[in-house]
Design an enzyme around this catalytic site. Structure first.
Site, PDB file in Angstrom:
ATOM      1  N   GLN A   1      -6.975  -1.245  -0.977  1.00 54.58           N
ATOM      2  CA  GLN A   1      -5.589  -1.566  -1.319  1.00 54.58           C
ATOM      3  C   GLN A   1      -5.215  -2.966  -0.851  1.00 54.58           C
ATOM      4  O   GLN A   1      -4.542  -3.712  -1.577  1.00 54.58           O
ATOM      5  CB  GLN A   1      -4.660  -0.520  -0.695  1.00 54.58           C
ATOM      6  CG  GLN A   1      -4.874   0.888  -1.227  1.00 54.58           C
ATOM      7  CD  GLN A   1      -4.015   1.915  -0.510  1.00 54.58           C
ATOM      8  OE1 GLN A   1      -2.863   1.683  -0.183  1.00 54.58           O
ATOM      9  NE2 GLN A   1      -4.601   3.074  -0.248  1.00 54.58           N
TER      10      GLN A   1
ATOM     11  N   GLY B   1      -6.278  11.074  -6.039  1.00 54.82           N
ATOM     12  CA  GLY B   1      -6.611  12.366  -6.628  1.00 54.82           C
ATOM     13  C   GLY B   1      -8.044  12.778  -6.321  1.00 54.82           C
ATOM     14  O   GLY B   1      -8.323  13.957  -6.050  1.00 54.82           O
TER      15      GLY B   1
ATOM     16  N   THR C   1       0.860  -1.182   0.000  1.00 55.14           N
ATOM     17  CA  THR C   1       0.000   0.000   0.000  1.00 55.14           C
ATOM     18  C   THR C   1       0.896   1.231   0.000  1.00 55.14           C
ATOM     19  O   THR C   1       2.124   1.124  -0.036  1.00 55.14           O
ATOM     20  CB  THR C   1      -0.926   0.030   1.233  1.00 55.14           C
ATOM     21  OG1 THR C   1      -0.149   0.369   2.402  1.00 55.14           O
ATOM     22  CG2 THR C   1      -1.595  -1.323   1.456  1.00 55.14           C
ATOM     23  N   CYS C   2       0.292   2.390   0.064  1.00 54.16           N
ATOM     24  CA  CYS C   2       1.082   3.627   0.048  1.00 54.16           C
ATOM     25  C   CYS C   2       2.060   3.698   1.221  1.00 54.16           C
ATOM     26  O   CYS C   2       3.151   4.233   1.082  1.00 54.16           O
ATOM     27  CB  CYS C   2       0.157   4.837   0.108  1.00 54.16           C
ATOM     28  SG  CYS C   2      -0.910   5.029  -1.334  1.00 54.16           S
TER      29      CYS C   2
END
Length: 382
Positions: A103, A173, A46-47
């Site tokens: 995710q 975004g 994941t991020c």
């Protein structure tokens, strides 16, 4: 349960580059599974985290090819609780956030060739429990990484009368657009895919900047939010204007740093240093969710144990059937009796002996099935 492991590298102990480097170890997973060194695996990216969930053979240890000296290691029930906490956002930089679920689900779905019955059951149970706990105990709108980033805009001398550009119209975004809209900040959107870009722009009534033009016009904006999924930097900090705010939400990083740049650059790694302070008050609201997660993890573990009991039962019955058939065939050769008749008679006796344990589901019965599965072996030829 002892064979379960989770190797965890998250934002609190490893940089984005270190977490990305750890993914290189995953290329060894298919070969390790084929040789029986590991039984199942689910790699998660994941991020803010890189994790590996494993099921090892009885008595097995984590292979050196997968061991990272910086990783936290969770075993057995701890691994189950950790997965549940991750799904609930309790281990996230933006505590309590929900985007982590999608995710993790994507990572789990991409591990079909490596996953097996235990990890399938564990992940499915964790998804189910996380959804239930969020419904019952989540305090409400949670922080997110874009929210933590956008909060820094308040320090801009022109806030809120500033112009922002969102580069990337995916999940990150979209969340950034929602946050900026709530702050009253005007923004434009650009994305490689024009269709997705137009949809996001129409949703918030924002202008669209064609992908081929955004870099040349980046200097016209007071703040840039990089939300693309590119595996390499798409912008260099040295190209930024003086005092321009640059927010890099990418993993790996989307902006290449330059110490000579006079722009304000905030990356996920930078954010990790202060996220705890920003979300401290909100985390207090998650205490009930945290306590309920412990009981929920124990429930998932009980389901896994029950699954193993059923597996042991099937193994015992298969071995017993093989032993009965072997005995029946040997007796038939010695006596001339009908082998099928002897096999049916022998199988009836075995079922009668084992039947009292079939209806039991307590720990003692499970241990019995495990012992029988491990110790019942074909008899030696006489």
């Amino acid at each position: 349960m002892k064979e379960l492991r989770c190797l965890s590298l998250d934002y609190s102990i490893a940089s984005t580059a270190e977490r990305d480097a750890a993914k290189g170890m995953w290329t060894a997973l298919p070969g390790l599974k084929e040789r029986g060194i590991i039984l199942e695996a689910v790699p998660v990216a994941t991020c803010n985290r890189t994790e590996l969930y494993l099921r090892l053979p009885p008595g097995g240890t984590v292979p050196k090819a997968l061991a990272d000296p910086h990783a936290r290691v969770f075993s057995g029930e701890e691994a189950v609780l950790h997965l549940l906490r991750v799904l609930l956002g309790l281990e996230s930089m933006a505590c309590g956030e929900s985007s982590i679920v999608g995710q993790i689900r994507d990572s789990y779905g991409g591990a079909a060739d490596l996953c097996g019955p235990w990890l399938h059951r564990m992940f499915q149970g964790a998804f189910r429990m996380a959804k239930l706990l969020r419904t019952c105990y989540h305090p409400g709108r949670e922080p997110s990484v874009p929210w933590l980033m956008a909060e820094r805009l308040r320090t801009h001398e022109l806030f809120p009368d500033i112009r922002a550009l969102i580069i990337g119209a995916g999940e990150m975004g979209t969340e950034t657009a929602r946050i900026l809209s709530g702050l009253g900040v005007a923004f434009s959107v650009t994305n490689r895919s024009g269709g997705r870009c137009r949809m996001l722009a129409e949703q918030f009534g924002s202008p669209v900047l064609p992908w081929g033009e955004w870099m040349g016009k980046a200097g016209e904006f007071d703040a840039l939010f990089f939300c693309t999924g590119a595996p390499y930097p798409v912008f260099q900090a040295c190209c930024a204007e003086k005092n321009q705010y640059i927010f890099d939400l990418g993993s790996p990083p989307q902006v290449e740093r330059d110490n000579s740049s006079q722009a304000f650059l905030l990356s996920i790694d930078d954010l990790a240093e202060t996220a705890g302070e920003v979300t401290a008050e909100y985390r207090k609201k998650l205490r009930k969710l945290e306590s309920e997660a412990v009981d929920a993890a124990q429930s998932i573990c009980a389901e896994l144990t029950a699954l193993s009991a059923e597996t042991y039962k099937r193994l015992v019955l298969l071995r017993a059937e093989r032993i009965v058939a072997d005995r029946a065939n040997r007796t038939a050769r010695k006596t001339g009796a009908d082998a099928d008749h002897l096999r049916r008679m022998g199988w009836s006796i075995v079922k009668a002996l084992l039947s009292p344990a079939f209806s039991e589901s307590d720990p003692h019965a499970r241990r019995l099935w495990k012992i029988l599965a491990g110790e019942m072996e074909d008899p030696d030829d006489e």
